[in-house]
Design a protein around this motif. Structure first.
Motif, PDB file in Angstrom:
ATOM      1  N   GLY A  20     -14.607 -17.122  -0.110  1.00 31.71           N
ATOM      2  CA  GLY A  20     -14.102 -18.248  -0.881  1.00 31.71           C
ATOM      3  C   GLY A  20     -14.332 -17.951  -2.346  1.00 31.71           C
ATOM      4  O   GLY A  20     -15.108 -17.055  -2.701  1.00 31.71           O
ATOM      5  N   ILE A  21     -13.668 -18.708  -3.195  1.00 28.16           N
ATOM      6  CA  ILE A  21     -13.817 -18.538  -4.647  1.00 28.16           C
ATOM      7  C   ILE A  21     -14.255 -19.857  -5.253  1.00 28.16           C
ATOM      8  O   ILE A  21     -13.722 -20.914  -4.921  1.00 28.16           O
ATOM      9  CB  ILE A  21     -12.490 -18.092  -5.298  1.00 28.16           C
ATOM     10  CG1 ILE A  21     -12.127 -16.683  -4.835  1.00 28.16           C
ATOM     11  CG2 ILE A  21     -12.586 -18.163  -6.818  1.00 28.16           C
ATOM     12  CD1 ILE A  21     -10.814 -16.185  -5.392  1.00 28.16           C
ATOM     13  N   GLU A  44     -10.450 -18.046   2.049  1.00 28.15           N
ATOM     14  CA  GLU A  44     -10.235 -19.264   2.827  1.00 28.15           C
ATOM     15  C   GLU A  44     -10.106 -20.493   1.950  1.00 28.15           C
ATOM     16  O   GLU A  44      -9.416 -21.442   2.310  1.00 28.15           O
ATOM     17  CB  GLU A  44     -11.408 -19.487   3.789  1.00 28.15           C
ATOM     18  CG  GLU A  44     -11.443 -18.525   4.928  1.00 28.15           C
ATOM     19  CD  GLU A  44     -12.572 -18.841   5.881  1.00 28.15           C
ATOM     20  OE1 GLU A  44     -12.805 -20.029   6.188  1.00 28.15           O
ATOM     21  OE2 GLU A  44     -13.221 -17.892   6.322  1.00 28.15           O
ATOM     22  N   THR A  45     -10.809 -20.503   0.840  1.00 27.78           N
ATOM     23  CA  THR A  45     -10.781 -21.664  -0.037  1.00 27.78           C
ATOM     24  C   THR A  45     -10.992 -21.227  -1.478  1.00 27.78           C
ATOM     25  O   THR A  45     -11.602 -20.190  -1.734  1.00 27.78           O
ATOM     26  CB  THR A  45     -11.847 -22.703   0.371  1.00 27.78           C
ATOM     27  OG1 THR A  45     -11.615 -23.919  -0.361  1.00 27.78           O
ATOM     28  CG2 THR A  45     -13.247 -22.218   0.085  1.00 27.78           C
ATOM     29  N   GLU A  60     -22.409 -28.328  -7.153  1.00 30.79           N
ATOM     30  CA  GLU A  60     -21.277 -28.990  -6.507  1.00 30.79           C
ATOM     31  C   GLU A  60     -20.124 -28.054  -6.135  1.00 30.79           C
ATOM     32  O   GLU A  60     -19.620 -28.135  -5.000  1.00 30.79           O
ATOM     33  CB  GLU A  60     -20.750 -30.142  -7.375  1.00 30.79           C
ATOM     34  CG  GLU A  60     -19.603 -30.884  -6.718  1.00 30.79           C
ATOM     35  CD  GLU A  60     -18.967 -31.941  -7.610  1.00 30.79           C
ATOM     36  OE1 GLU A  60     -17.962 -32.516  -7.170  1.00 30.79           O
ATOM     37  OE2 GLU A  60     -19.453 -32.189  -8.732  1.00 30.79           O
ATOM     38  N   PRO A  61     -19.668 -27.156  -7.011  1.00 27.51           N
ATOM     39  CA  PRO A  61     -18.540 -26.307  -6.607  1.00 27.51           C
ATOM     40  C   PRO A  61     -18.837 -25.421  -5.396  1.00 27.51           C
ATOM     41  O   PRO A  61     -18.007 -25.281  -4.501  1.00 27.51           O
ATOM     42  CB  PRO A  61     -18.266 -25.452  -7.847  1.00 27.51           C
ATOM     43  CG  PRO A  61     -18.925 -26.158  -8.975  1.00 27.51           C
ATOM     44  CD  PRO A  61     -20.063 -26.929  -8.406  1.00 27.51           C
ATOM     45  N   ILE A  62     -20.033 -24.859  -5.354  1.00 28.74           N
ATOM     46  CA  ILE A  62     -20.394 -24.002  -4.220  1.00 28.74           C
ATOM     47  C   ILE A  62     -20.542 -24.839  -2.962  1.00 28.74           C
ATOM     48  O   ILE A  62     -20.047 -24.470  -1.893  1.00 28.74           O
ATOM     49  CB  ILE A  62     -21.685 -23.214  -4.511  1.00 28.74           C
ATOM     50  CG1 ILE A  62     -21.439 -22.223  -5.650  1.00 28.74           C
ATOM     51  CG2 ILE A  62     -22.175 -22.494  -3.262  1.00 28.74           C
ATOM     52  CD1 ILE A  62     -22.668 -21.476  -6.096  1.00 28.74           C
ATOM     53  N   GLU A  67     -18.549 -26.578   2.298  1.00 24.21           N
ATOM     54  CA  GLU A  67     -18.087 -27.693   3.138  1.00 24.21           C
ATOM     55  C   GLU A  67     -16.674 -27.436   3.648  1.00 24.21           C
ATOM     56  O   GLU A  67     -16.392 -27.615   4.835  1.00 24.21           O
ATOM     57  CB  GLU A  67     -18.121 -28.987   2.321  1.00 24.21           C
ATOM     58  CG  GLU A  67     -17.627 -30.197   3.071  1.00 24.21           C
ATOM     59  CD  GLU A  67     -17.563 -31.442   2.181  1.00 24.21           C
ATOM     60  OE1 GLU A  67     -16.743 -32.322   2.501  1.00 24.21           O
ATOM     61  OE2 GLU A  67     -18.307 -31.528   1.184  1.00 24.21           O
ATOM     62  N   TYR A  68     -15.778 -27.002   2.771  1.00 29.18           N
ATOM     63  CA  TYR A  68     -14.400 -26.715   3.186  1.00 29.18           C
ATOM     64  C   TYR A  68     -14.347 -25.607   4.227  1.00 29.18           C
ATOM     65  O   TYR A  68     -13.488 -25.610   5.100  1.00 29.18           O
ATOM     66  CB  TYR A  68     -13.545 -26.317   1.994  1.00 29.18           C
ATOM     67  CG  TYR A  68     -13.116 -27.454   1.098  1.00 29.18           C
ATOM     68  CD1 TYR A  68     -13.540 -28.761   1.306  1.00 29.18           C
ATOM     69  CD2 TYR A  68     -12.281 -27.223   0.018  1.00 29.18           C
ATOM     70  CE1 TYR A  68     -13.146 -29.797   0.474  1.00 29.18           C
ATOM     71  CE2 TYR A  68     -11.878 -28.247  -0.822  1.00 29.18           C
ATOM     72  CZ  TYR A  68     -12.311 -29.530  -0.583  1.00 29.18           C
ATOM     73  OH  TYR A  68     -11.921 -30.547  -1.407  1.00 29.18           O
ATOM     74  N   MET A  69     -15.279 -24.666   4.133  1.00 33.74           N
ATOM     75  CA  MET A  69     -15.311 -23.543   5.068  1.00 33.74           C
ATOM     76  C   MET A  69     -16.153 -23.860   6.309  1.00 33.74           C
ATOM     77  O   MET A  69     -16.248 -23.038   7.208  1.00 33.74           O
ATOM     78  CB  MET A  69     -15.835 -22.295   4.363  1.00 33.74           C
ATOM     79  CG  MET A  69     -14.912 -21.811   3.258  1.00 33.74           C
ATOM     80  SD  MET A  69     -15.630 -20.482   2.269  1.00 33.74           S
ATOM     81  CE  MET A  69     -15.563 -19.128   3.438  1.00 33.74           C
TER      82      MET A  69
END
Length: 181
Positions: A20-21, A44-45, A60-62, A67-69
């Motif tokens: 992810g990025i 993936e995200t 928060e960004p990480i 969470e999305y993954m």
């Protein structure tokens, strides 16, 4: 432009981990650039500036990417080239690897994290080595599990490791297979 050897590194990294990025730039511009460079398919995200209220160095960004993954933080790594990347990773309970081939300078990054490397390939080698350590540990433990009749743990455990999930999910699968979960 990409960091030196970044495209090759992304291909290799995607074979050993889920990717992810997290960026301080907007996804509105990041996604088309990644597509143009031919590497978008490996991620993936992507969490950009507009997806969060608090950018790096806040966690928060990480945390949102994890969470999305649907991934826990305990066996994740953040490869970044700034002190903000390192601070954000640490705040999110993710192991940072600092690169000296981007914006960050070795002097600035020294003392900020355990792993400071010159290039992306070296960062991936660290992650791959840690994954191999986990698999070796699994192999040693598997012999013990066989003694206790837990052979059925083998397939689900290997699947979890190969899909890049963390050790906690690995241990949960073993406990469930053993009838303890």
């Amino acid at each position: 432009s990409l960091l030196p050897n970044a495209k090759e590194s992304v291909k290799i990294a995607s074979s050993i981990a889920r990717l992810g990025i997290v960026t301080t730039k907007t996804t509105q511009y990041t996604i088309p650039i990644l597509e143009h460079l031919g590497i978008m398919k490996y991620f993936e995200t992507i969490i950009g500036r507009q997806e969060v209220e608090n950018p790096k160095p806040h966690p928060e960004p990480i945390l949102k990417a994890l969470e999305y993954m649907n991934v826990k933080d305990e066996d994740c790594w953040m490869i970044g080239d700034t002190i903000l990347d390192v601070q954000s990773a640490k705040s999110a309970n993710v192991t940072p690897i600092a690169l000296t081939c981007g914006y960050g300078k070795k002097e600035e990054l020294s003392g900020s994290c355990e792993h400071i490397v010159a290039d992306v390939f070296s960062a991936i080698e660290i992650i791959d080595e840690k994954k191999l350590d986990l698999i070796e540990s699994y192999t040693e433990n598997y012999l013990v599990w066989l003694e206790y009749g837990l052979q059925s743990a083998h397939d689900s455990t290997l699947e979890i490791i190969n899909r890049g999930h963390g050790f906690r999910q690995f241990a949960d699968a073993v406990e469930m297979t053993a009838g303890r979960g």
